[in-house]
Design a protein around this motif. Structure first.
Motif, short mmCIF file in Angstrom:
data_model
loop_
_atom_site.label_atom_id
_atom_site.label_comp_id
_atom_site.label_asym_id
_atom_site.label_seq_id
_atom_site.Cartn_x
_atom_site.Cartn_y
_atom_site.Cartn_z
N GLU A 260 0.84 -1.20 0.00
CA GLU A 260 0.00 0.00 0.00
C GLU A 260 0.88 1.25 0.00
OE1 GLU A 260 -3.41 2.16 2.76
OE2 GLU A 260 -2.95 0.04 3.06
N LYS A 261 1.90 1.23 0.86
CA LYS A 261 2.88 2.32 0.93
C LYS A 261 4.23 1.73 1.28
CE LYS A 261 0.72 6.75 1.83
NZ LYS A 261 0.79 7.96 2.67
N ALA A 262 5.28 2.49 0.97
CA ALA A 262 6.63 2.03 1.29
C ALA A 262 7.51 3.20 1.69
CB ALA A 262 7.24 1.30 0.11
N PHE A 263 8.49 2.91 2.52
CA PHE A 263 9.59 3.84 2.77
C PHE A 263 10.65 3.59 1.70
CE2 PHE A 263 8.10 2.99 7.24
CZ PHE A 263 7.59 4.26 7.49
N LYS B 231 7.87 11.32 -7.29
CA LYS B 231 7.11 12.16 -8.21
C LYS B 231 6.12 11.34 -9.03
CE LYS B 231 8.92 15.64 -10.33
NZ LYS B 231 8.14 16.71 -9.68
N ILE B 232 6.48 10.09 -9.32
CA ILE B 232 5.62 9.23 -10.16
C ILE B 232 4.44 8.67 -9.38
CG2 ILE B 232 5.59 7.07 -11.48
CD1 ILE B 232 8.58 7.69 -12.15
N VAL B 233 4.72 8.16 -8.17
CA VAL B 233 3.64 7.55 -7.35
C VAL B 233 3.68 8.12 -5.93
CG1 VAL B 233 3.28 5.41 -8.63
CG2 VAL B 233 5.17 5.54 -6.99
N PRO B 234 3.43 9.41 -5.77
CA PRO B 234 3.54 10.02 -4.43
C PRO B 234 2.63 9.38 -3.40
CG PRO B 234 2.36 11.48 -5.96
CD PRO B 234 2.96 10.38 -6.78
N GLU B 235 1.48 8.86 -3.85
CA GLU B 235 0.53 8.26 -2.91
C GLU B 235 1.01 6.93 -2.35
OE1 GLU B 235 -0.25 6.44 -6.87
OE2 GLU B 235 0.24 8.47 -6.14
N ARG B 236 2.06 6.36 -2.96
CA ARG B 236 2.56 5.06 -2.50
C ARG B 236 3.84 5.19 -1.67
NH1 ARG B 236 0.02 1.34 -5.98
NH2 ARG B 236 0.61 -0.30 -4.51
N ILE B 237 4.32 6.42 -1.52
CA ILE B 237 5.58 6.63 -0.79
C ILE B 237 5.29 7.34 0.52
CG2 ILE B 237 7.88 7.63 -0.88
CD1 ILE B 237 7.24 5.44 -3.02
N ASP B 238 5.87 6.82 1.60
CA ASP B 238 5.69 7.43 2.92
C ASP B 238 6.80 8.46 3.16
OD1 ASP B 238 5.21 8.05 5.57
OD2 ASP B 238 4.57 6.02 6.08
N LYS B 239 7.93 8.00 3.66
CA LYS B 239 9.08 8.88 3.90
C LYS B 239 10.27 8.39 3.10
CE LYS B 239 8.12 10.33 8.69
NZ LYS B 239 8.67 10.30 10.08
N LEU B 240 11.28 9.26 2.97
CA LEU B 240 12.51 8.92 2.25
C LEU B 240 13.72 9.21 3.11
CD1 LEU B 240 10.41 10.45 0.09
CD2 LEU B 240 12.22 9.84 -1.52
N VAL B 241 14.73 8.35 2.99
CA VAL B 241 16.07 8.63 3.51
C VAL B 241 17.02 8.64 2.33
CG1 VAL B 241 17.99 7.81 4.92
CG2 VAL B 241 15.64 7.67 5.80
N LEU B 242 17.73 9.74 2.15
CA LEU B 242 18.68 9.88 1.06
C LEU B 242 20.09 9.90 1.64
CD1 LEU B 242 16.88 12.64 -1.07
CD2 LEU B 242 16.53 10.16 -1.07
N LEU B 243 20.87 8.89 1.29
CA LEU B 243 22.23 8.73 1.79
C LEU B 243 23.22 9.23 0.74
CD1 LEU B 243 21.77 5.05 3.03
CD2 LEU B 243 21.60 7.09 4.44
N SER B 244 23.90 10.33 1.04
CA SER B 244 24.91 10.86 0.10
C SER B 244 24.33 10.93 -1.31
CB SER B 244 26.17 9.99 0.12
OG SER B 244 26.63 9.78 1.42
N LYS C 260 11.50 21.38 -4.90
CA LYS C 260 10.65 22.16 -3.99
C LYS C 260 9.19 21.72 -4.01
CE LYS C 260 13.67 26.18 -4.02
NZ LYS C 260 13.97 27.51 -4.60
N SER C 261 8.82 20.94 -5.05
CA SER C 261 7.44 20.47 -5.14
C SER C 261 7.24 19.14 -4.41
CB SER C 261 7.04 20.31 -6.61
OG SER C 261 7.73 19.21 -7.20
N ILE C 262 8.32 18.56 -3.87
CA ILE C 262 8.23 17.27 -3.16
C ILE C 262 8.01 17.56 -1.68
CG2 ILE C 262 9.45 15.16 -2.53
CD1 ILE C 262 10.96 15.38 -5.19
N ASP C 263 6.84 17.17 -1.17
CA ASP C 263 6.49 17.55 0.20
C ASP C 263 6.61 16.40 1.20
OD1 ASP C 263 4.40 15.99 -0.62
OD2 ASP C 263 2.82 17.44 -0.15
N LYS C 264 7.25 15.31 0.80
CA LYS C 264 7.44 14.19 1.72
C LYS C 264 8.49 14.52 2.78
CE LYS C 264 4.69 11.47 -0.62
NZ LYS C 264 3.38 11.02 -0.07
N SER C 265 8.36 13.88 3.94
CA SER C 265 9.40 14.00 4.96
C SER C 265 10.64 13.25 4.48
CB SER C 265 8.91 13.42 6.28
OG SER C 265 7.85 14.18 6.80
#
Length: 266
Positions: free
Chosen positions: A85-88, A104-117, A203-208
């Protein structure tokens, strides 16, 4: 192997009744990038980690259009495959850009993101590079560039602490370079790479989003992390001293704890 977008994709997964994390590796890498943090996080989360087309044990396709958008569609297909249903998302280096594209493609399926380097602000391939990718000698040139430095030398560039470079690391990071069609897939990646997301798009990405960096990163310098922090409206940045680009190796326990805490509070 699993089948995504009509391609054989190598996948490692641990599924149980816990929130899922999808791990996305970077350039010339594989799920091996996350070998030290997955065991620590699998106690609390379901785990899915794939080798992207062109890398690791996945198909070295000579028909796939290697763009971040298409890689994002592949991650979206992975979400569908496992009926999530959703994923980190956790993305390292180039995988960070792919995670952002997926969002950006499936915002409704993404919860939060961690970006490493995470990579950031790189332009698309230049016109002359795209043109050269169609010429017969290009594969030889790509092979030369990829093998210009030895695997140990390349690993020294991504580690701050060189004492952590083991024979296992050298073998694992060197293996894909010898595989059939690897150079062809890298040539296609050069041809089609559309460039990183712009400041306006970010700037249009509002996920944590949690950004984690090594201050001594020689591949994606720390100032890229600071700029991403400015452009991503709901983000925070954590940095470690005496740490290079392969932060999952050098700070595995600390990174795992940060990911756990960040995702736990959803």
């Amino acid at each position: 192997m699993i089948r995504l977008l009509n391609m054989d994709i190598y996948c490692e997964y641990i599924l149980h009744n816990k929130p899922p994390i999808i791990f996305i590796h970077g350039f010339v890498s594989s799920v091996y990038t996350f070998r030290r943090i997955i065991p620590l996080l699998s106690k609390h989360f379901s785990i899915i980690a794939i080798d992207l087309p062109g890398f690791g044990r996945s198909v070295k396709s000579i028909s796939f259009i290697y763009t971040y958008e298409n890689y994002g569609k592949l991650i979206a297909a992975c979400i569908e495959h496992f009926q999530l249903e959703k994923a980190f998302l956790v993305g390292h280096s180039m995988g960070g850009q792919i995670a952002l594209n997926t969002t950006k493609i499936v915002p409704e399926r993404i919860d939060k993101l961690v970006l490493l380097s995470s990579s950031g602000y790189l332009d698309k391939a230049k016109r002359w590079q795209r043109y050269c990718s169609y010429l017969p000698f290009c594969e030889i040139a790509v092979n030369y560039v990829l093998n210009k430095k030895s695997v140990p030398d390349n690993l020294k560039n991504v580690f701050y602490d060189h004492s952590l470079i083991s024979e296992d690391l050298i073998e694992e990071f060197g293996r894909p370079l010898k595989e059939k069609n690897f150079n062809k897939s890298m040539m296609r990646l050069l041809r089609y790479r559309e460039g990183d997301l712009t400041s306006e798009q970010l700037k249009s990405i509002d996920k944590s989003i949690l950004l984690i960096w090594g201050r001594e990163d020689n591949v994606v310098p720390f100032h890229i992390g600071m700029k991403l922090k400015e452009d991503l409206p709901n983000s925070e940045l954590i940095a470690y001293d005496k740490t290079g680009h392969l932060i999952t190796e050098e700070r595995a326990e600390a990174v795992s704890e940060q990911i756990f805490t960040f995702f736990r509070d959803s």
